[in-house]
Design a protein around this motif. Sequence first.
Motif, PDB file in Angstrom:
ATOM      1  N   THR A   4       0.814  -1.213   0.000  1.00 13.02           N
ATOM      2  CA  THR A   4       0.000   0.000   0.000  1.00 13.02           C
ATOM      3  C   THR A   4       0.849   1.265   0.000  1.00 13.02           C
ATOM      4  OG1 THR A   4      -0.099  -0.028   2.411  1.00 13.02           O
ATOM      5  CG2 THR A   4      -1.878  -1.142   1.225  1.00 13.02           C
ATOM      6  N   LEU A   5       2.142   1.119  -0.012  1.00 18.39           N
ATOM      7  CA  LEU A   5       3.011   2.295   0.023  1.00 18.39           C
ATOM      8  C   LEU A   5       3.211   2.826  -1.398  1.00 18.39           C
ATOM      9  CD1 LEU A   5       5.669   1.048   2.587  1.00 18.39           C
ATOM     10  CD2 LEU A   5       3.765   2.605   3.009  1.00 18.39           C
ATOM     11  N   LYS A   6       2.520   3.886  -1.732  1.00 13.79           N
ATOM     12  CA  LYS A   6       2.599   4.451  -3.073  1.00 13.79           C
ATOM     13  C   LYS A   6       3.994   4.968  -3.386  1.00 13.79           C
ATOM     14  CE  LYS A   6      -2.185   5.645  -2.896  1.00 13.79           C
ATOM     15  NZ  LYS A   6      -2.973   6.315  -1.951  1.00 13.79           N
ATOM     16  N   TRP A   7       4.712   5.357  -2.369  1.00  9.53           N
ATOM     17  CA  TRP A   7       6.042   5.936  -2.517  1.00  9.53           C
ATOM     18  C   TRP A   7       7.023   4.942  -3.111  1.00  9.53           C
ATOM     19  CZ3 TRP A   7      10.948   5.209  -0.584  1.00  9.53           C
ATOM     20  CH2 TRP A   7      11.779   6.312  -0.547  1.00  9.53           C
ATOM     21  N   PHE A   8       6.868   3.639  -2.790  1.00  5.41           N
ATOM     22  CA  PHE A   8       7.794   2.613  -3.249  1.00  5.41           C
ATOM     23  C   PHE A   8       7.413   2.143  -4.648  1.00  5.41           C
ATOM     24  CE2 PHE A   8       8.444   2.330   1.309  1.00  5.41           C
ATOM     25  CZ  PHE A   8       9.807   2.179   1.395  1.00  5.41           C
ATOM     26  N   ARG A   9       8.161   2.588  -5.626  1.00  6.55           N
ATOM     27  CA  ARG A   9       7.946   2.177  -7.008  1.00  6.55           C
ATOM     28  C   ARG A   9       9.272   1.706  -7.578  1.00  6.55           C
ATOM     29  NH1 ARG A   9       6.183   7.322  -6.953  1.00  6.55           N
ATOM     30  NH2 ARG A   9       7.832   7.985  -8.357  1.00  6.55           N
ATOM     31  N   PRO A  10       9.326   0.491  -8.098  1.00  5.71           N
ATOM     32  CA  PRO A  10      10.559   0.067  -8.753  1.00  5.71           C
ATOM     33  C   PRO A  10      10.953   1.079  -9.826  1.00  5.71           C
ATOM     34  CG  PRO A  10       9.105  -1.797  -8.468  1.00  5.71           C
ATOM     35  CD  PRO A  10       8.308  -0.566  -8.101  1.00  5.71           C
ATOM     36  N   GLY A  11      12.226   1.408  -9.840  1.00  2.00           N
ATOM     37  CA  GLY A  11      12.753   2.387 -10.779  1.00  2.00           C
ATOM     38  C   GLY A  11      12.962   3.758 -10.167  1.00  2.00           C
ATOM     39  N   ARG A  12      12.303   4.040  -9.061  1.00  2.00           N
ATOM     40  CA  ARG A  12      12.460   5.342  -8.410  1.00  2.00           C
ATOM     41  C   ARG A  12      13.896   5.495  -7.911  1.00  2.00           C
ATOM     42  NH1 ARG A  12       8.581   8.440  -4.263  1.00  2.00           N
ATOM     43  NH2 ARG A  12      10.024  10.120  -3.787  1.00  2.00           N
ATOM     44  N   ILE A  13      14.491   6.644  -8.178  1.00  2.00           N
ATOM     45  CA  ILE A  13      15.846   6.924  -7.709  1.00  2.00           C
ATOM     46  C   ILE A  13      15.754   7.726  -6.416  1.00  2.00           C
ATOM     47  CG2 ILE A  13      18.013   8.114  -8.199  1.00  2.00           C
ATOM     48  CD1 ILE A  13      17.486   7.486 -11.168  1.00  2.00           C
ATOM     49  N   ILE A  14      16.444   7.251  -5.407  1.00  3.75           N
ATOM     50  CA  ILE A  14      16.453   7.897  -4.100  1.00  3.75           C
ATOM     51  C   ILE A  14      17.792   8.600  -3.928  1.00  3.75           C
ATOM     52  CG2 ILE A  14      16.221   7.541  -1.612  1.00  3.75           C
ATOM     53  CD1 ILE A  14      13.737   6.696  -3.275  1.00  3.75           C
ATOM     54  N   VAL A  15      17.764   9.873  -3.593  1.00  2.00           N
ATOM     55  CA  VAL A  15      18.972  10.644  -3.309  1.00  2.00           C
ATOM     56  C   VAL A  15      18.975  10.921  -1.815  1.00  2.00           C
ATOM     57  CG1 VAL A  15      20.263  12.754  -3.751  1.00  2.00           C
ATOM     58  CG2 VAL A  15      18.936  11.704  -5.591  1.00  2.00           C
ATOM     59  N   VAL A  16      20.063  10.550  -1.167  1.00  2.00           N
ATOM     60  CA  VAL A  16      20.157  10.660   0.281  1.00  2.00           C
ATOM     61  C   VAL A  16      21.090  11.807   0.656  1.00  2.00           C
ATOM     62  CG1 VAL A  16      20.755   9.440   2.405  1.00  2.00           C
ATOM     63  CG2 VAL A  16      19.825   8.174   0.457  1.00  2.00           C
ATOM     64  N   ASN A  17      20.606  12.686   1.505  1.00  3.35           N
ATOM     65  CA  ASN A  17      21.404  13.758   2.093  1.00  3.35           C
ATOM     66  C   ASN A  17      20.995  13.869   3.551  1.00  3.35           C
ATOM     67  OD1 ASN A  17      23.020  15.040  -0.059  1.00  3.35           O
ATOM     68  ND2 ASN A  17      21.022  15.301  -1.008  1.00  3.35           N
ATOM     69  N   ASP A  18      21.739  13.220   4.423  1.00  4.22           N
ATOM     70  CA  ASP A  18      21.437  13.293   5.841  1.00  4.22           C
ATOM     71  C   ASP A  18      22.743  13.370   6.623  1.00  4.22           C
ATOM     72  OD1 ASP A  18      22.433  10.620   6.162  1.00  4.22           O
ATOM     73  OD2 ASP A  18      20.469   9.809   5.691  1.00  4.22           O
TER      74      ASP A  18
END
Length: 117
Positions: A4-18
Amino acid sequence: MPHTLKWFRPGRIIVVNDKMQQEYCYRLTALPGQRTEPRFTPQVSPAQMLAWGVFEGHYLNDCQEEFSAEWFARARQKLSPLRPDETKNCFGVKSRLPRGEWLKHGWILPFDPDPRG
């Protein structure tokens, strides 16, 4: 079971800045629960853990943009932004070890690209 997590889509690129990673990128390659170790059978979801105040409300709170907002929807009141707070943990106890302890016990591998393990 469909996720049910719409945010998780195969192909989505995640950029991390923490605090622990800057300009680190990765691509989601599967839906939640796919391609996992067959012996890995968690009893609770990340959203449940965050809502319970895991690690004194101080886990993943510096990198919320990396993860689904749905994980944090019920956790807002349990987050402790400045420092760990035992009262945020659902059991009211100290529930964390320093990262060095995780490395020492082999729970996080030194060459893992994710410093959180």
